[in-house]
Write a protein that holds these residues in place. Structure first.
Motif, short mmCIF file in Angstrom:
data_model
loop_
_atom_site.label_atom_id
_atom_site.label_comp_id
_atom_site.label_asym_id
_atom_site.label_seq_id
_atom_site.Cartn_x
_atom_site.Cartn_y
_atom_site.Cartn_z
N HIS A 95 64.22 16.43 -44.44
CA HIS A 95 64.12 17.18 -46.00
C HIS A 95 63.85 15.96 -47.44
O HIS A 95 65.17 15.42 -47.57
CB HIS A 95 65.97 17.11 -45.98
CG HIS A 95 66.28 18.52 -44.35
ND1 HIS A 95 67.00 18.03 -44.30
CD2 HIS A 95 66.51 19.77 -44.01
CE1 HIS A 95 67.65 19.29 -43.15
NE2 HIS A 95 66.94 19.70 -43.38
N ASP A 96 62.78 15.91 -47.37
CA ASP A 96 62.58 15.23 -48.37
C ASP A 96 62.57 15.91 -49.54
O ASP A 96 62.69 16.97 -49.98
CB ASP A 96 60.88 15.13 -48.78
CG ASP A 96 60.49 14.85 -47.51
OD1 ASP A 96 60.84 14.30 -46.87
OD2 ASP A 96 59.04 14.91 -47.14
N ARG A 113 60.17 18.81 -43.41
CA ARG A 113 58.07 18.72 -42.69
C ARG A 113 59.50 18.15 -41.34
O ARG A 113 59.89 17.18 -41.00
CB ARG A 113 57.83 17.83 -43.43
CG ARG A 113 57.97 16.34 -43.50
CD ARG A 113 58.03 14.91 -44.44
NE ARG A 113 58.89 13.90 -44.61
CZ ARG A 113 58.66 12.85 -44.45
NH1 ARG A 113 58.67 13.35 -42.11
NH2 ARG A 113 59.58 12.10 -44.56
N THR A 114 58.47 18.23 -40.41
CA THR A 114 58.75 18.15 -39.49
C THR A 114 58.40 16.78 -39.00
O THR A 114 57.33 15.70 -39.46
CB THR A 114 58.08 18.41 -38.31
OG1 THR A 114 58.01 20.16 -38.66
CG2 THR A 114 58.18 18.36 -36.41
N ARG A 157 61.89 19.69 -49.21
CA ARG A 157 61.20 20.78 -48.92
C ARG A 157 61.16 19.78 -47.30
O ARG A 157 61.09 18.95 -47.46
CB ARG A 157 59.50 20.31 -48.99
CG ARG A 157 58.90 20.59 -50.85
CD ARG A 157 57.51 20.05 -50.94
NE ARG A 157 56.89 20.40 -49.70
CZ ARG A 157 55.85 19.77 -49.70
NH1 ARG A 157 56.68 18.56 -49.14
NH2 ARG A 157 55.07 20.45 -48.49
N ASP A 185 53.96 19.85 -52.67
CA ASP A 185 55.02 18.30 -53.01
C ASP A 185 55.36 17.87 -54.18
O ASP A 185 54.13 16.70 -54.03
CB ASP A 185 54.50 17.54 -51.80
CG ASP A 185 54.36 16.32 -51.33
OD1 ASP A 185 55.23 16.04 -52.00
OD2 ASP A 185 54.28 15.69 -50.64
N ILE A 190 63.02 17.46 -38.51
CA ILE A 190 63.23 18.28 -39.38
C ILE A 190 63.41 17.05 -40.78
O ILE A 190 64.63 17.78 -40.49
CB ILE A 190 63.97 19.80 -39.60
CG1 ILE A 190 63.27 20.55 -39.33
CG2 ILE A 190 63.77 20.06 -41.39
CD1 ILE A 190 61.58 20.97 -38.88
N ASP A 225 60.12 15.96 -33.31
CA ASP A 225 60.21 17.55 -33.55
C ASP A 225 61.48 18.13 -34.76
O ASP A 225 62.09 19.40 -34.65
CB ASP A 225 60.16 18.46 -32.56
CG ASP A 225 58.93 18.62 -32.26
OD1 ASP A 225 57.71 18.01 -32.87
OD2 ASP A 225 58.68 18.76 -30.72
N ALA A 261 60.94 25.45 -44.49
CA ALA A 261 60.54 25.39 -43.30
C ALA A 261 62.35 24.00 -43.54
O ALA A 261 62.55 23.56 -42.65
CB ALA A 261 59.32 24.11 -43.68
#
Length: 251
Positions: free
Chosen positions: A157-158, A148-149, A146, A247, A155, A153, A215
Motif C-alpha cells: 500500500h503505497d 501494487r503487487t 495505491r 501515482d 499487496i 504476490d 487494488a
C-alpha cells in the motif's frame, strides 16, 4: 606593795577565736566572690557566644540578601534581553507576514490572469477564488493509497499526501502497513511526515480526505482513518474509493 599580775592568756584565746571567726568570714566571702566571678565569667562567655551567633546570622542574612538582590538584578537584565528579543522577533514575523500576504496577493492576481488567458469561464474562476478563501481558514490534506503487487504476490500500500489541494506538490508517506499493530508503530514514528502535516492545522480546522484504489485490500483506507480519528479527534476524516489513482509519489 607588789603589783597584781594581769593574766593575758584568756584574752589571747578570745583574740584567737575572733581572728579565726574573721578569717572564716573572709574566706567564705572570698569563696562567694570567686563563685560570683566564675558565674559572671560564664555569663559573659555565653553572652559573647550569643553575640557571635547573632553577628554570624546577620552576616549570612546580609550575604543572602545581597545574593537575592544580585539574582533579581540578573533576572531583570535577562527579562529585558528576552523582551527585546521577543519584540524583535514579533517585528520580524510581522514583516514576514506582510511579505507573505503581498506574495499571496501577487500570486492570486497572476493565477487569475493565467486562468483568464486560458479561457477558463468566469464561474469556474469564481469557484476557485471561493475555494482559495476557504483554504485560508481550513486545512485540507489529501492522502492517496495505491495498491501494487509486491514480492510473493503481497499487496503493498503505497502512500502519498498533499497539504495544498491547489498545489502540485505531493510527498510520499511510505507504505501503509496492513496489520493494525504495525500501523500503530508507523504512526507513532510519524508516518514518514504525514503526522507532522496533520498536526499543523489552522486553528484545528482541518479536513483530511483518504482515497484508496480498488487494488488496495482489507479496507486499508477505512482502517487508517479509524486510527487517525483516535489521534486527531478534533479533525474531520473522510474515505473515498476510486477505481484507479494516479501515482502521485512518482511526481
Amino acid at each position: 606593795m607588789a603589783r597584781h599580775r594581769l593574766d593575758l592568756l584568756p584574752l589571747l584565746d578570745v583574740f584567737m577565736v575572733v581572728l579565726f571567726v574573721f578569717a572564716t568570714i573572709q574566706e567564705q566571702q572570698l569563696g562567694d566572690s570567686t563563685r560570683d566571678a566564675e558565674q559572671l565569667q560564664q555569663q559573659v562567655a555565653q553572652a559573647q557566644q550569643t553575640l557571635e551567633q547573632v553577628q554570624q546570622q546577620q552576616h549570612e542574612f546580609e550575604q543572602q540578601h545581597q545574593h537575592q538582590q544580585t539574582q533579581r538584578e540578573a533576572q531583570r537584565e535577562l527579562d529585558d534581553v528576552a523582551k527585546a528579543e521577543t519584540e524583535r522577533e514579533v517585528e520580524r514575523l510581522r514583516k514576514e507576514l506582510e511579505r507573505l500576504r503581498e506574495s499571496a496577493t501577487r500570486h492570486e492576481q497572476k493565477t487569475r490572469e493565467d486562468l483568464e488567458r486560458m479561457g477558463l469561464p468566469a464561474d469556474a474562476r469564481q469557484r476557485i477564488e471561493v475555494l482559495t478563501h476557504v483554504l485560508d481558514k481550513y486545512s485540507v490534506i489529501e492522502v492517496d493509497i495505491r495498491g501494487r503487487t509486491g514480492e510473493g504476490d503481497v499487496i503493498v500500500h503505497d502512500c502519498c499526501f498533499r497539504a495544498d489541494p491547489l498545489g502540485d506538490r505531493w510527498s510520499s508517506c511510505g507504505v501503509v502497513p496492513q496489520r493494525f499493530e504495525d500501523r500503530t508503530v508507523w504512526l507513532d514514528s510519524g508516518a514518514d511526515g504525514l503526522v507532522d502535516v496533520l498536526r499543523k492545522t489552522k486553528g484545528g480546522n482541518a479536513m483530511t480526505v483518504v482515497r484508496q484504489d480498488q487494488a488496495v485490500g482489507h479496507r486499508i483506507g477505512s482502517r487508517l482513518v479509524e486510527q487517525l480519528r483516535e489521534r486527531f479527534s478534533d479533525q474531520h476524516f473522510y474515505v473515498e474509493e476510486e477505481v484507479v489513482l494516479l501515482d502521485h509519489c512518482a511526481q
